[in-house]
Design a protein around this motif. Structure first.
Motif, PDB file in Angstrom:
ATOM      1  N   ARG A   6       0.862  -1.213  -0.071  1.00 47.57           N
ATOM      2  CA  ARG A   6      -0.032   0.139  -0.167  1.00 47.57           C
ATOM      3  C   ARG A   6       0.965   1.112   0.157  1.00 47.57           C
ATOM      4  O   ARG A   6       2.194   0.969   0.152  1.00 47.57           O
ATOM      5  N   ARG A   7       0.335   2.532   0.087  1.00 45.71           N
ATOM      6  CA  ARG A   7       1.093   3.607  -0.182  1.00 45.71           C
ATOM      7  C   ARG A   7       2.157   3.893   0.936  1.00 45.71           C
ATOM      8  O   ARG A   7       2.945   4.455   0.917  1.00 45.71           O
ATOM      9  N   GLN A   8       1.664   3.378   2.277  1.00 50.44           N
ATOM     10  CA  GLN A   8       2.620   3.303   3.422  1.00 50.44           C
ATOM     11  C   GLN A   8       4.019   2.785   3.215  1.00 50.44           C
ATOM     12  O   GLN A   8       4.645   2.800   3.842  1.00 50.44           O
ATOM     13  N   ALA A   9       3.999   2.016   2.127  1.00 52.82           N
ATOM     14  CA  ALA A   9       5.152   1.300   1.738  1.00 52.82           C
ATOM     15  C   ALA A   9       6.527   2.550   1.845  1.00 52.82           C
ATOM     16  O   ALA A   9       7.591   2.033   1.986  1.00 52.82           O
ATOM     17  N   TRP A  10       6.205   3.507   1.544  1.00 57.73           N
ATOM     18  CA  TRP A  10       7.032   4.722   1.282  1.00 57.73           C
ATOM     19  C   TRP A  10       7.403   5.649   2.590  1.00 57.73           C
ATOM     20  O   TRP A  10       7.862   6.692   2.531  1.00 57.73           O
ATOM     21  N   ASP A  11       6.679   5.282   3.738  1.00 53.30           N
ATOM     22  CA  ASP A  11       6.747   6.030   4.815  1.00 53.30           C
ATOM     23  C   ASP A  11       8.091   6.373   5.083  1.00 53.30           C
ATOM     24  O   ASP A  11       8.127   7.427   5.975  1.00 53.30           O
ATOM     25  N   ALA A  12       8.886   5.271   5.313  1.00 56.02           N
ATOM     26  CA  ALA A  12      10.230   5.654   5.614  1.00 56.02           C
ATOM     27  C   ALA A  12      11.119   6.516   4.724  1.00 56.02           C
ATOM     28  O   ALA A  12      12.156   7.225   5.141  1.00 56.02           O
ATOM     29  N   ILE A  13      10.738   6.520   3.494  1.00 55.58           N
ATOM     30  CA  ILE A  13      11.400   7.473   2.525  1.00 55.58           C
ATOM     31  C   ILE A  13      10.814   8.931   2.194  1.00 55.58           C
ATOM     32  O   ILE A  13      11.637   9.838   2.191  1.00 55.58           O
ATOM     33  N   VAL A  14       9.435   9.077   2.190  1.00 54.49           N
ATOM     34  CA  VAL A  14       8.755  10.481   2.043  1.00 54.49           C
ATOM     35  C   VAL A  14       9.277  11.495   2.915  1.00 54.49           C
ATOM     36  O   VAL A  14       9.710  12.553   2.326  1.00 54.49           O
ATOM     37  N   PRO A  15       9.673  11.123   4.244  1.00 52.32           N
ATOM     38  CA  PRO A  15      10.395  12.494   5.021  1.00 52.32           C
ATOM     39  C   PRO A  15      11.535  12.917   4.422  1.00 52.32           C
ATOM     40  O   PRO A  15      11.958  14.078   4.593  1.00 52.32           O
ATOM     41  N   LEU A  16      12.244  11.893   3.716  1.00 51.91           N
ATOM     42  CA  LEU A  16      13.630  12.295   3.297  1.00 51.91           C
ATOM     43  C   LEU A  16      13.545  12.902   1.991  1.00 51.91           C
ATOM     44  O   LEU A  16      14.709  13.456   1.422  1.00 51.91           O
ATOM     45  N   LEU A  17      12.361  12.793   1.415  1.00 53.16           N
ATOM     46  CA  LEU A  17      12.220  13.534  -0.032  1.00 53.16           C
ATOM     47  C   LEU A  17      11.403  14.689   0.083  1.00 53.16           C
ATOM     48  O   LEU A  17      11.559  15.515  -0.774  1.00 53.16           O
ATOM     49  N   ALA A  18      10.425  14.923   1.044  1.00 52.37           N
ATOM     50  CA  ALA A  18       9.529  15.755   1.081  1.00 52.37           C
ATOM     51  C   ALA A  18       9.957  17.393   0.999  1.00 52.37           C
ATOM     52  O   ALA A  18       9.507  18.205   0.738  1.00 52.37           O
ATOM     53  N   GLY A  19      11.321  17.319   1.809  1.00 46.05           N
ATOM     54  CA  GLY A  19      11.964  18.743   1.494  1.00 46.05           C
ATOM     55  C   GLY A  19      12.195  19.181  -0.043  1.00 46.05           C
ATOM     56  O   GLY A  19      12.750  20.540  -0.191  1.00 46.05           O
ATOM     57  N   GLN A  20      12.368  18.387  -0.806  1.00 43.76           N
ATOM     58  CA  GLN A  20      12.968  18.687  -2.347  1.00 43.76           C
ATOM     59  C   GLN A  20      12.188  17.998  -3.456  1.00 43.76           C
ATOM     60  O   GLN A  20      12.407  18.417  -4.668  1.00 43.76           O
ATOM     61  N   ARG A  21      11.168  17.339  -3.038  1.00 38.50           N
ATOM     62  CA  ARG A  21      10.197  16.744  -3.939  1.00 38.50           C
ATOM     63  C   ARG A  21       8.862  16.601  -3.365  1.00 38.50           C
ATOM     64  O   ARG A  21       8.530  16.583  -2.229  1.00 38.50           O
ATOM     65  N   GLU A  22       8.005  17.098  -4.381  1.00 39.27           N
ATOM     66  CA  GLU A  22       6.381  16.955  -4.116  1.00 39.27           C
ATOM     67  C   GLU A  22       6.078  15.343  -4.211  1.00 39.27           C
ATOM     68  O   GLU A  22       5.926  14.748  -5.433  1.00 39.27           O
ATOM     69  N   THR A  23       5.742  14.612  -3.141  1.00 44.77           N
ATOM     70  CA  THR A  23       5.587  13.280  -3.367  1.00 44.77           C
ATOM     71  C   THR A  23       3.975  12.877  -3.347  1.00 44.77           C
ATOM     72  O   THR A  23       3.174  13.252  -2.721  1.00 44.77           O
ATOM     73  N   ILE A  24       3.728  11.845  -4.192  1.00 44.14           N
ATOM     74  CA  ILE A  24       2.340  11.538  -4.510  1.00 44.14           C
ATOM     75  C   ILE A  24       2.542   9.989  -4.422  1.00 44.14           C
ATOM     76  O   ILE A  24       2.707   9.308  -5.201  1.00 44.14           O
ATOM     77  N   ALA A  25       2.147   9.417  -3.084  1.00 47.31           N
ATOM     78  CA  ALA A  25       1.957   8.160  -2.745  1.00 47.31           C
ATOM     79  C   ALA A  25       0.595   7.517  -3.200  1.00 47.31           C
ATOM     80  O   ALA A  25      -0.333   8.083  -2.745  1.00 47.31           O
TER      81      ALA A  25
END
Length: 333
Positions: free
Chosen positions: A90-109
């Protein structure tokens, strides 16, 4: 031996049904279960308090298809980056990654149809990859996102590569993409995934919760999927296993994956990065060479000590690979 491997072995015993095998393994694990980590005590209701998550929903309408509705979460700022999970996840597969990307990318999980909070596809919508790319394109159009960077894992990695071929992605990063297997490798991967789902569906929820809170049992539950199951928090593992159990599209997705030629040709005009866990037990890392043979310009990255779900094993490394593979216009100058 991991729970999934033991489950496969148990079902091979003469006269042992899938349900009996699951019960046999459940009894063995609970009987030998150590005390919970940190000297704590089990909650009698077997529940784990997980912070509430709010999903948004979008409906894509591709020409000639019934509408497809998906749940998604949009976070961060910068160039859009779409995240696609694997089968049973599910989209929460990326939970550990999103905070590391969110300052530089707009993530859409995204929750793919029939997984997470997304309703399954209408029976009139085919499950082939060409159709999936069409409705994914319609979903992105509805969100006002044009040619985002696309990152996918396993099934999501295959979808990301097909989106790159269709001109829907500015770049593609595929983590252990599905579909580059031999017939024997596909049957093995399917057996492991099906065994995981069967064992989770037949294992009582309270037993699963208790087991997930001990290091030894956590390795038994997730050792086939993760290179470092000890790094996966118990609450995350429990939520993921429950999502696998509830995935309504699981069987139909595996059946669709039996089609030949899931990926053919090249992606000559889109930057492609292929990353593979060195300890992947579901899709062996030797399959990466087949991807690169089809896409010669692809950048190939090995992820040391990572299993099939590297986002949990090494989130800092995976985030770095994604950021390097998805440069913004200003970073390219």
């Amino acid at each position: 031996m991991t729970l999934i491997s033991a489950f496969v072995a148990a079902t091979d015993l003469p006269g042992r049904s899938v349900r009996a095998a699951a019960g046999y393994l459940c009894d063995r694990l609970i009987a030998t279960q150590p005390e919970p980590e940190g000297g704590g005590r089990w909650r009698e209701d077997g529940e784990v308090v997980v912070p509430a998550r709010t999903a948004s929903f979008v409906e894509g309408r591709a020409a000639g298809l019934e509408p497809v509705t998906v749940a998604y979460e949009q976070q961060g700022t910068g160039e859009p980056l779409v995240l696609l999970h694997g089968v049973g996840h599910r989209r929460q597969a990326w939970d550990a990654i999103v905070p590391l990307l969110a300052g530089q990318r707009e993530t859409i999980a995204v929750d793919l149809p029939g997984f997470g909070e997304s309703p399954d596809l209408d029976p009139a919508v085919p499950r082939d990859l060409q159709t999936a790319v069409a409705w994914l394109g319609a979903v992105l159009a509805e969100l006002g996102v044009e040619r985002p960077h696309v990152v996918g894992h396993s099934l999501g990695g295959l979808l990301a590569l097909r989106m790159g071929q269709a001109g829907l992605a500015r770049s593609v990063t595929a983590l252990a993409p599905a579909g580059f297997w031999t017939d024997a490798e596909r049957r093995y991967a399917y057996a492991m995934l099906a065994a995981a789902r069967h064992s989770v569906r037949l294992l009582p929820d309270t037993a699963m919760v208790r087991l997930a809170h001990t290091a030894v049992a956590r390795t038994a539950l997730a050792g086939t999927l993760y290179g470092r199951p000890d790094r996966c928090p118990a609450e995350t593992l429990i939520a993921d296993l429950r999502a696998l159990r509830a995935a309504t599209a699981f069987g139909a997705t595996l059946r669709a994956g039996r089609a030949p030629g899931l990926f053919t040709g090249d992606i000559p005009d889109v930057p492609v990065t292929i990353a593979w866990g060195a300890c992947d037990r579901i899709l062996p890392p030797r399959q990466a060479a087949r991807v690169q043979a089809m896409i010669p310009a692809a950048r190939l990255v090995q992820l040391p000590d990572c299993g099939h779900i590297p986002m949990n094993d090494a989130p800092d490394l995976v985030a770095r690979v994604i950021l390097e593979a998805t440069p913004s216009a200003s970073e390219e100058q």
